[in-house]
Structure formats: C-alpha cells, structure tokens
Enzyme design. Structure first.
Site, PDB file in Angstrom:
ATOM      1  N   TYR A   1       0.776  -1.215   0.215  1.00 37.33           N
ATOM      2  CA  TYR A   1       0.160  -0.042  -0.204  1.00 37.33           C
ATOM      3  C   TYR A   1       0.883   1.175  -0.045  1.00 37.33           C
ATOM      4  CZ  TYR A   1      -3.984  -3.233   1.189  1.00 37.33           C
ATOM      5  OH  TYR A   1      -4.880  -3.959   1.170  1.00 37.33           O
TER       6      TYR A   1
ATOM      7  N   LYS B   1       4.212 -15.349   1.286  1.00 31.65           N
ATOM      8  CA  LYS B   1       3.959 -15.998   0.408  1.00 31.65           C
ATOM      9  C   LYS B   1       5.590 -16.406  -0.238  1.00 31.65           C
ATOM     10  CE  LYS B   1       1.557 -17.477  -3.503  1.00 31.65           C
ATOM     11  NZ  LYS B   1       0.912 -18.633  -3.506  1.00 31.65           N
TER      12      LYS B   1
ATOM     13  N   ASP C   1      -2.391 -18.163   0.536  1.00 31.35           N
ATOM     14  CA  ASP C   1      -3.551 -18.659  -0.200  1.00 31.35           C
ATOM     15  C   ASP C   1      -4.083 -20.046   0.720  1.00 31.35           C
ATOM     16  OD1 ASP C   1      -0.854 -19.715  -0.587  1.00 31.35           O
ATOM     17  OD2 ASP C   1      -1.443 -20.549  -2.718  1.00 31.35           O
TER      18      ASP C   1
ATOM     19  N   ASP D   1      -4.996  -7.419   5.578  1.00 34.93           N
ATOM     20  CA  ASP D   1      -6.138  -6.860   5.232  1.00 34.93           C
ATOM     21  C   ASP D   1      -7.235  -7.897   4.911  1.00 34.93           C
ATOM     22  OD1 ASP D   1      -7.968  -4.790   4.647  1.00 34.93           O
ATOM     23  OD2 ASP D   1      -7.112  -4.016   2.799  1.00 34.93           O
TER      24      ASP D   1
ATOM     25  N   ASP E   1     -10.303  -9.685   7.519  1.00 28.88           N
ATOM     26  CA  ASP E   1     -11.733  -9.562   7.203  1.00 28.88           C
ATOM     27  C   ASP E   1     -12.592 -10.828   7.203  1.00 28.88           C
ATOM     28  OD1 ASP E   1     -11.854  -7.024   6.945  1.00 28.88           O
ATOM     29  OD2 ASP E   1     -12.335  -6.567   5.110  1.00 28.88           O
TER      30      ASP E   1
END
Ligand code: NAD
Length: 361
Positions: free
Chosen positions: A143, A194, A226, A250, A254
């Site tokens: 970000y 990752k 993943d 992020d 959620d």
C-alpha cells in the site's frame, strides 16, 4: 495505589457518540473496583470535525491523542461528507491519525462467543470455540511501497504499478508484536507469507525464524497466504495468533472476522512503539442508517475498551471484567437488532448499556 490514565475519546460520527457514551459508563463503573482512575478528554475527528473546524483531523486532536495513554475511537464517516474532495473526507482523518501516531500494528480478534455461534455462516462444529488474533502490519508493504502509480509502458500501453517492499526493521517490529501477542494468548504464532513466490516474503520468513529464538515459549509456524485463507474457513480452530503483512492481513482479518458473523461485536487495536498511545476502535463503521435511533450495538466498542485495558494499560483483570460482562448479558438473552434471534430480549443501545452495568454489579 490508584492508577491514573489519560484517555482521549474520539466519538466521531453516526452511531459513534451513542456507543461511546455506553463505553465511558462501563469504564467508570469498573474503575474503583480495580483502583483505576480515568481522565477522559473528548476530541473531534471525521465528519463532525469537518463541520466544526473544516478539517477531518484538527491538529489539536492529534496533540491531545499524543499526550494520552490511549485513544478510544468510535467511528467516522457518513453520507453527508461523501462528496467532499479526498483530502477533506472523514476517512482522511482516520489515515492521518494512524500515521500521526505511527500505528504500525493492527490487532483484530475473531472470537466466536458460544451464545452467537448461530450468527456465523459456517457450521457450528467448524466455528465453535474459535479464538483468533490477526496481527497485521499497517504502515508498509504494497500500500505504500515505491514506485507506485500509473505509467506508460515501452509500447505506450498504460501500466499500473505497486511495489511490495519491507525492510528488515519493519518486519522485525511487527513480528515482535506477533510474538508478544501470542505470549499473552495460547503461545502459538502462525506467520503468513508468500515465500514460495515473493522475495519480500522470503525476508519476512527468515526474520520470523531468526526472532523465534527470543521467544522460546511461543511455537512458530508458517503458512502461505493462499493456504491460510483456505485453512481459515476449513478449520479455523487451528489458529491462535496470526502475524502477516499489510495486504495479506487486510484480506485475512476480514475473512477471520466474518467467521463470527456479527460486525457489531468486533473490536480492534492499532499499536505503535511501546510506550506510545495506541488507538482502540470497533471494526464496524459509523452505521449512518441507524444513527440516532438507539439501535446500535455498543459491544464492539466496549470490547475495544477491554483491548485498551489489556494491551495499552496492562490491566488484564479489568479487561476480563468487561469481557465477562458482555458474555453475561448475552447469556441473559439481551440482543440488539444486529444479533437478535427468536426468543431473545430485544434492547437498544442504551438498554444494552444498562444491562452491561447491571452485569458489572
Ligand atoms: P458500517 O459498518 O457502518 O455498516 C454496515 C452495516 O452494519 C449497516 O447496516 C449498519 O447498520 C450495521 N452496523 C454496523 N455497526 C453496527 C453496530 N454497532 N450495531 C448495529 N449495526 C451495525 O459500514 P458502511 O455502511 O459500509 O459504512 C458507513 C460509513 O462508515 C461510511 O461513511 C464509511 O466510510 C464509514 N466507515 C468507517 C470506519 C471507521 O470509522 N473505522 C470503518 C468502516 C466504514
């Protein structure tokens, strides 16, 4: 000896003032029992700050927050301010608060309370007993990494670019928060990356392994993001504390939150360097659709205050008292509209506050 704390209150917009009022009452109620004294200072943020000062985060608010032991925030935003230019929007105030207080760690618990198991969209046997804490890096990663923006490629085609970058020190400070958090919980830390594809993730994994030697009481494991997403919905009970970067966090926070199925119950904490004030706030927004109607569920805000007591003020017994009051009123059958089901006693925000005060004795 009485412990004194300076708390900045940021009620913000929409249902913010309603849920904040309940939370202040319960904090005042438990204070004498735990020999605590709170000095509350209210400050402006978001739409209400825009209305009164023209800015979503007045300088005075940031100064007040910096001088306090912790900041309790409700929520900001609403239809009224949606059309303003970006720099004047309520959300800009929130981002300014996070960067102004250098809040680099976001802690989001996803706990399934036995009384609300049915609120989850997943099967009872999958979610019953879930108690996860997601520690997300908040100020770095993709970000913020450079270069970023829209460019023209060699062939003249438009190209959008973002860069996922972390320095070793940025990784170290968030992974340490992960270990410290796991230490206060069940002692299991899962680092999500990752590393099979991304170099930045390889550095992340190497640092997590290196830092683990400082925390012999915590068991460290690793998952690719993943697989972590898959495991969260397949068998969420395997997780205690998860630590991960900004983008992965992020998304996973959620997903973890939705295991619980009830947005009005979810608290969060954003922390900076030790000794600097953190911000404690519900995950939900300002709910303008129900603002001013005494319909809001104040429990995410109350549970945010519990996180403040535990993680900022080091008052775990007082934190537990608030958490126990929440489970007690649920056991007694009190429900606001967002979590109401057949046979339960419907209450508004104020009614839930009264029930919580009664449960605190
Ligand atoms: P929201 O979380 O405000 O509301 C989503 C839905 O959940 C609504 O139906 C609302 O009534 C309900 N809800 C939320 N909190 C509740 C509570 N405590 N009790 C009962 N019901 C509750 O999300 P949204 O509608 O997407 O956004 C509304 C405004 O809030 C927007 O301006 C948005 O920018 C802002 N927002 C602020 C924050 C924040 O302050 N951190 C976070 C998200 C959204």
């Amino acid at each position: 000896m009485t412990q004194q704390y300076r708390i900045t209150l940021l009620p913000g917009d929409g249902i913010g003032p309603e849920i904040m009022a309940v939370t202040v009452e319960v904090l005042q109620a438990i204070a004498p029992r735990f020999d605590l004294q709170f000095e509350f200072t209210e400050a402006l943020i978001g739409g209400s700050a825009i209305d009164q000062t023209g800015k979503p985060l007045p300088e005075e608010t940031l100064t007040t927050c910096r001088a306090s032991d912790a900041v309790l925030l409700a929520a900001i935003g609403g239809y009224k301010w949606d059309k303003l230019p970006r720099h004047q929007r309520p959300e800009t105030g929130l981002l300014g608060l996070r960067s102004g207080l250098e809040l680099f760690a976001n802690l989001r618990p996803a706990t399934i309370l036995p009384q609300l198991v049915e609120a989850s969209t997943l099967k009872r046997e999958v979610v019953e007993g879930v108690d996860i804490m997601v520690v997300r890096e908040l100020t770095g990663g993709i970000y913020f990494g450079q270069p970023k923006g829209l460019f023209s490629s060699e062939t003249g085609e438009q190209r959008g670019v973002n860069t996922m970058a972390y320095t070793r020190s940025e990784i170290d400070r968030i992974v340490k928060v992960g270990f410290e958090t796991a230490k206060k919980r069940r002692g299991q830390l899962c680092s999500v990356d990752k590393a099979n594809v991304l170099d930045v993730s390889q550095l992340w994994r190497d640092r997590a392994i290196a830092l683990a030697t400082d925390y012999p009481e915590v068991t460290l494991s690793h998952l690719y993001v993943d697989n972590a997403a898959m495991q969260l919905v397949r068998a969420p009970k395997q997780f205690d504390t998860i630590v991960t970067g900004n983008l992965f966090g992020d998304i996973l926070s959620d997903a973890a939150a939705m295991l619980t199925g009830s947005i009005g119950m979810l608290p969060s904490a954003s922390l900076g360097e030790p000794g600097k004030p953190g911000v404690f706030e519900p995950v939900h927004g300002s709910a303008p659709d129900i603002a001013g109607q005494d319909k809001a569920n104040p429990m995410a805000q109350v549970l945010s205050a519990a996180m403040m007591l535990r993680y900022a003020l080091d008052q775990p017994a007082a934190a537990t008292a608030l958490e126990t009051a929440v489970t007690t009123v649920l056991d007694q059958g009190y429900r606001t509209g967002d979590i109401w089901s057949d046979g339960m006693t419907a209450v508004g925000c104020k009614g839930m506050g009264e029930a919580l005060l009664k449960a605190l004795g």
